[in-house]
Design an enzyme around this catalytic site. Structure first.
Site, PDB file in Angstrom:
ATOM      1  CD  GLN A 140     -16.356  40.211  41.383  1.00 55.49           C
ATOM      2  OE1 GLN A 140     -16.721  39.289  41.921  1.00 55.49           O
ATOM      3  NE2 GLN A 140     -15.285  40.645  41.087  1.00 55.49           N
ATOM      4  NE  ARG A 148     -26.244  46.588  25.443  1.00 50.15           N
ATOM      5  CZ  ARG A 148     -25.023  47.323  25.046  1.00 50.15           C
ATOM      6  NH1 ARG A 148     -25.137  47.333  23.982  1.00 50.15           N
ATOM      7  NH2 ARG A 148     -24.138  47.598  25.989  1.00 50.15           N
ATOM      8  CG  ASP A 153     -24.077  54.974  35.887  1.00 52.56           C
ATOM      9  OD1 ASP A 153     -24.226  55.576  37.015  1.00 52.56           O
ATOM     10  OD2 ASP A 153     -23.162  54.184  35.513  1.00 52.56           O
ATOM     11  CB  SER A 163     -12.919  50.591  30.318  1.00 51.39           C
ATOM     12  OG  SER A 163     -14.143  51.197  30.135  1.00 51.39           O
ATOM     13  CG  ASP A 203     -19.287  57.234  38.060  1.00 53.89           C
ATOM     14  OD1 ASP A 203     -20.091  56.535  38.963  1.00 53.89           O
ATOM     15  OD2 ASP A 203     -19.147  56.689  36.870  1.00 53.89           O
ATOM     16  CD  GLU A 228       4.370  31.229  50.176  1.00 48.67           C
ATOM     17  OE1 GLU A 228       5.179  31.580  51.138  1.00 48.67           O
ATOM     18  OE2 GLU A 228       4.156  30.414  49.855  1.00 48.67           O
ATOM     19  N   GLY A 270     -14.989  54.064  29.339  1.00 48.61           N
ATOM     20  CA  GLY A 270     -15.956  54.192  28.479  1.00 48.61           C
ATOM     21  C   GLY A 270     -17.377  55.023  29.050  1.00 48.61           C
ATOM     22  CE  LYS A 328     -24.284  53.821  31.286  1.00 48.70           C
ATOM     23  NZ  LYS A 328     -22.965  53.099  31.636  1.00 48.70           N
ATOM     24  CG  ASP A 350       6.843  31.159  46.665  1.00 53.21           C
ATOM     25  OD1 ASP A 350       7.162  32.149  47.373  1.00 53.21           O
ATOM     26  OD2 ASP A 350       6.469  29.961  47.235  1.00 53.21           O
TER      27      ASP A 350
END
Ligand code: R5P
Length: 310
Positions: free
Chosen positions: A94, A192, A167, A221, A216, A36, A223, A190, A34
């Site tokens: 995060q 917006r 950035d 991605s 960086d 595990e 981008g 950047k 399974d």
């Protein structure tokens, strides 16, 4: 000292083991039907100083769980000290509550590693230096900058180089590299103005005629990088190369980078390069094995690690 490797980056583990002249400890990581994860240490680790090598890269949850289970197995087998060596620390982005009712997953992962039984952590270019403070155990955050500096100096006349942060959040990291190679610094800002409007890239600094080096911690991605490269070339940059520590390169990132105007993307092997990465014409990998190996050796010998970056 014993070195135990998880499955996330066997090639790097082998390189570190040969740098240290210490074989990888026999440890089987298997799957039940399974899926595990099951771990069995096949040699005695009682009273040993053990270093567990595992990047929590894609698939992040599997690799994280594998790391936790290996640490648990070591703790229950009476290892004296367990150091989690995590060249790429996933979930690092995060690191704060970006909006209401959201987690701080980087802190949760730090808690999990600590509670599993790690006594120390050794990692590389954390997304944010403050994540070190998420651990209540000693945590060394290494920098790929010396490895990148060596590579840049071998390839470029640093007189014409300009280091660029893609950035505003990456300025401290880029400034540190610029200082090492004695080059000027530019920043891509950047903006917006209104939600739904496309982002405008303003370059703080003059890249015209320069060999620009974007720096960086993560390329995911692609981008951020490809857009920054376009903006720099539009402002007259002679060439744009990127030095990024962690090549996450999810989804169509490799194709995006390959068809971009980037002269070259240089990443480290903190994450095991996929076949697509290895085949990409403008992506090159440099090894952080000697740096990680040296930091492991110094930790084992209770010597200074920070002096590696003096
Ligand atoms: C963001 O703060 C990071 O430093 C990187 O710039 C970001 O994770 C890169 O992501 P992507 O390649 O998806 O633009």
């Amino acid at each position: 000292m014993k070195i135990v490797a998880g499955n996330s980056n066997r090639a790097l583990a082998e390189e570190i083991s040969s740098y240290l002249g210490a074989p990888l400890a026999k440890c089987q990581v298997r799957r039940f039907a399974d899926q595990e994860i099951f771990v069995e240490l096949q040699e005695n680790v009682r009273g040993e100083d053990v270093f567990v090598l595992q990047s929590t890269s894609f698939p992040a949850n599997d690799h994280l769980m594998e790391l936790l289970i290996v640490i648990d197995a070591l703790r229950r087998s009476s290892a004296k000290r367990i150091t989690a060596v995590v060249p790429y620390f996933g979930y690092a982005r995060q690191d704060r509550r970006a909006s209401g009712r959201t987690p701080i997953s980087a802190k949760l992962v730090a808690n999990l590693i600590t509670h599993a039984g790690a006594h120390r952590v050794l990692t590389l270019d954390l997304h944010a230096g403050q994540i070190q403070g998420f651990f209540d155990i000693p945590t060394d955050n290494l920098f790929a900058a010396p490895v990148m500096t060596r590579d840049i100096k071998e390839r470029y006349s640093t007189d014409n180089v300009m280091v660029v942060s893609p950035d505003v959040g990456g300025v401290v990291r880029a400034r540190a590299l610029a200082k090492r190679i004695d080059a000027p610094l530019a920043i891509v800002d950047k903006r917006r103005d209104k939600p739904g409007e496309s982002e405008v890239m303003n370059i703080i600094g003059d890249p015209s005629g320069r060999d620009c080096i974007l720096v960086d911690d993560i390329v995911d991605s692609g981008g951020t990088l490809c857009n920054a490269a376009e903006a720099l070339l539009a402002e007259g940059a002679k060439s744009v190369t990127a030095y990024i520590t962690h090549g996450v390169l999810s989804g169509g990132a490799v194709a995006r980078v390959s068809s971009s105007k980037l002269k070259e993307l240089v990443i480290t092997n903190s994450i095991e390069p996929t076949a697509a990465v290895l085949a990409a014409p403008n992506i090159r990998t440099i090894s952080i094995a000697p740096l990680m190996g040296e930091a492991i050796s110094r930790t084992a010998l209770e010597q200074s690690v920070s002096s590696l970056f003096g």
